[in-house]
Each structure stands twice: as structure tokens, then as C-alpha cells.
Design a protein around this motif. Sequence first.
Motif, PDB file in Angstrom:
ATOM      1  N   UNK A 175      -3.469  -2.892   4.095  1.00  0.00           N
ATOM      2  CA  UNK A 175      -2.189  -3.402   4.604  1.00  0.00           C
ATOM      3  C   UNK A 175      -2.407  -4.259   5.848  1.00  0.00           C
ATOM      4  N   UNK A 176      -1.620  -5.327   5.949  1.00  0.00           N
ATOM      5  CA  UNK A 176      -1.648  -6.196   7.118  1.00  0.00           C
ATOM      6  C   UNK A 176      -0.201  -6.539   7.469  1.00  0.00           C
ATOM      7  N   UNK A 184      10.793  -1.977   2.393  1.00  0.00           N
ATOM      8  CA  UNK A 184      10.420  -0.565   2.516  1.00  0.00           C
ATOM      9  C   UNK A 184      10.117  -0.084   1.100  1.00  0.00           C
ATOM     10  N   UNK A 185       9.037   0.662   0.928  1.00  0.00           N
ATOM     11  CA  UNK A 185       8.599   1.001  -0.420  1.00  0.00           C
ATOM     12  C   UNK A 185       8.394   2.499  -0.589  1.00  0.00           C
ATOM     13  N   UNK A 186       8.635   2.957  -1.803  1.00  0.00           N
ATOM     14  CA  UNK A 186       8.221   4.291  -2.247  1.00  0.00           C
ATOM     15  C   UNK A 186       7.803   4.151  -3.706  1.00  0.00           C
ATOM     16  N   UNK A 187       6.764   4.870  -4.106  1.00  0.00           N
ATOM     17  CA  UNK A 187       6.384   4.915  -5.521  1.00  0.00           C
ATOM     18  C   UNK A 187       6.126   6.373  -5.880  1.00  0.00           C
ATOM     19  N   UNK A 188       6.868   6.868  -6.877  1.00  0.00           N
ATOM     20  CA  UNK A 188       6.830   8.293  -7.185  1.00  0.00           C
ATOM     21  C   UNK A 188       7.506   8.553  -8.522  1.00  0.00           C
ATOM     22  N   UNK A 252       1.161  -4.266  -4.899  1.00  0.00           N
ATOM     23  CA  UNK A 252       2.533  -4.633  -4.533  1.00  0.00           C
ATOM     24  C   UNK A 252       2.989  -3.880  -3.286  1.00  0.00           C
ATOM     25  N   UNK A 253       2.682  -2.586  -3.208  1.00  0.00           N
ATOM     26  CA  UNK A 253       3.110  -1.768  -2.067  1.00  0.00           C
ATOM     27  C   UNK A 253       2.455  -2.228  -0.772  1.00  0.00           C
ATOM     28  N   UNK A 254       1.221  -2.704  -0.872  1.00  0.00           N
ATOM     29  CA  UNK A 254       0.495  -3.115   0.343  1.00  0.00           C
ATOM     30  C   UNK A 254       1.123  -4.338   1.004  1.00  0.00           C
ATOM     31  N   UNK A 255       2.021  -5.005   0.295  1.00  0.00           N
ATOM     32  CA  UNK A 255       2.704  -6.170   0.865  1.00  0.00           C
ATOM     33  C   UNK A 255       4.039  -5.791   1.501  1.00  0.00           C
ATOM     34  N   UNK A 256       4.347  -4.492   1.537  1.00  0.00           N
ATOM     35  CA  UNK A 256       5.598  -4.020   2.120  1.00  0.00           C
ATOM     36  C   UNK A 256       5.392  -3.607   3.575  1.00  0.00           C
TER      37      UNK A 256
END
Length: 358
Positions: A175-176, A184-188, A252-256
Motif C-alpha cells: 500500500x502507498x 474505504x474497503x472491506x473484503x469478507x 484492488x484493495x491496496x489502492x484504497x
Amino acid sequence: MYTNVTNKKMAFVVGRLGGGGAERVLMLLADAFHEHSYDVTIVAYTEYQQEYSTNCKIVKLNPTDTALSKFQQVAVLRKALKEIDADVVISFEYPLNMKTILAAFGLKSKVIVSERNDPNEINNRKKLKIARDLLYRICDTLVCQTYDAKEYFSKKIQKKSVVIANPVKRDLPIWNLFDSNEYIVNFCRLEKQKNIPLLIDAFAGFVKEYPNYKLIIYGEGSEKSNIIEKIKSENLQSVIEIRDFSLGVHEAASKCRMFVSTSDYEGLSNSMLEAMAMGMPVICTDCRIGGAKMMIKNNENGILVPCGNSLMVLNAMKSIAADPAFAIKLGKEALHVREDLDLNNVFKKWEMIIHSKL
């Protein structure tokens, strides 16, 4: 249940080959054993649309609860285990653990089962809990994700139990802040225990002050339609998206901008660990069984908030959005999880227990 492990023949039993965090961890471990010259077969009960790739042999049983009785499911699994003739059988998740113990009873295999959630919460039917605790006395080793989970069980079961945290993938992106979007992200899994409605409530307050942000939730599950309906009822369709789970979710999440989990209970959240290993700022509810508090030092490498408190979640999100330096600090400290839970380190702990007697 076993005498000695002399060979390197293993069977991993899993409900399906994709979708959940437990399945992802099992596949990582199976491939790690394969890479270390073990003869590994993965036995899967059901098909899944987006299956994790593996170099291991796969046996698909394909019985369903509606097609076969529980007794028949155990019988089908026992037949497969006899044909594989493994020295070690490993299964994840209750009640699959119970089926595996029954299916392997009387075989030469060492049987290792693993609790992947809060044993207080999973299937509250008293008779099933009694059956589980009796069967866990028969298995050779119980692996728990946290010390709190281990302490749930009787002293007799604790004597044959070990605590091993989940490994994280080695190829996770980093992540940067300056390469991230205002997401804001969640994956579950979209199940009740994840309490996505609370996350939506917190975000509804947050977006009033930060109108450029969006909430992106990746996942599938029994609560998906209810979650979509809540988003519509709150008129938040323009700022909240529910996306199907994808094997590329980490990229995709790392861009959040941040990861937020609002579960009511967990074992040790894989998505939380993966977000931390990517160096993301993480907000997580302090669930019973201790998975979050075992990994997060509050305001140092993440933020812990009480379960069920949307205002605390809202304030935590605001603290990250308002202070880029704080966000970067949290992410930098969280990144240490990547080394601590490197697959090779976790693999060595698993290898130790398959060759030991508790």
C-alpha cells in the motif's frame, strides 16, 4: 489415533476450493507442504466458481447436504481417505472437523483439526457442541488461531492443542498513500457475524464530512441481498458498492485509503491480516477470542474499536482520513506482519506438530 509419521503423505480436507479465508489458508499450507516434497492431496466437498489455484492433487467428492445425509458424507470422505492412505489428515473448520475425525477413525492417519472461528459462537446447538468437544478428544492435535480460542476448550483438549496464527501470501502488493484512492474497503464473507450494516451506518456519517469517499465491499454470502437493500434504503447507492469476490481483490484493495472490519466475532481475520501485511491503515473491532487484539497495538499499527459501536468506527475513519502522517505511520508499523507471518515461518510450526506427539 496414530502410531508414527514416517512418510510425507498428506491429505487436506476442505469444504470447497475457494471463497473463504479458511480455504485460502489451507491452500497456502497445502502448497507449502507440496513445495517441501510432501505428497499432498486436497479433498474438497463441493465445487466453487472461482477456485484457488494449486499444484497439489485434488479429489472432489461433491456431496451436498440435500443430496446426502451427514452419515453418507462421512462415508464418502472415509472412502477417499482410505484410497489416499495418508500419514496425516488435516481439516479446517467446524463441523467439517467432526466429519473428518469420524471418517478417519480407525485408520493409521494422524488427524489434525483446526478451529478457524469463535468456538463460542459457531453453531450454538448444545448437542453439537457436546459432540464436537467429545470428538476433539479423539483427534491427535487441535490447532487454534488464538490463545483465547484454545482456552475455550477443556483442559484435556488444551493439552493436545497448539496456537498457530495464519500465514499471509508472499506476493501481496504494498500500500502507498499517494497511490491510493479515497476508498474505504472491506473484503469478507457477507454473513451476519461480519456486521456490515454497522460499517454502512458508520460510513453514512463519515461521508457527510468526506463526500469524495466511497465504501467498497468485496464478498459473497447469505446477507448480500439484505446489505444491498440497506444501502438502497439509506440512499447510499452512489457512495457504497458491493462487488463480487475476486482472486485479484488484494491488488484492488491496496489502492484504497484504509481497511475497516466491523465483525461481531472472529477467529483471526484473514482479510485483516492481509490488509496489515500490505501496509494499509486498518480499523478492526476488538472481537472476543482475541484475534484482532493479538495482532493490533491500538493506534500503533492499527486501530481497535469496541464491537457494535458505529460512532467509534466513524471517529477512527475520520482520524485516518484527516491525518495522512498518522495513516502512513499505521501502515508502516502494520507491514511487520508480513515478515512475522511469512508462509515459511508458519509452515515450520505446522511441520513441527505433524512430527510431534502432544
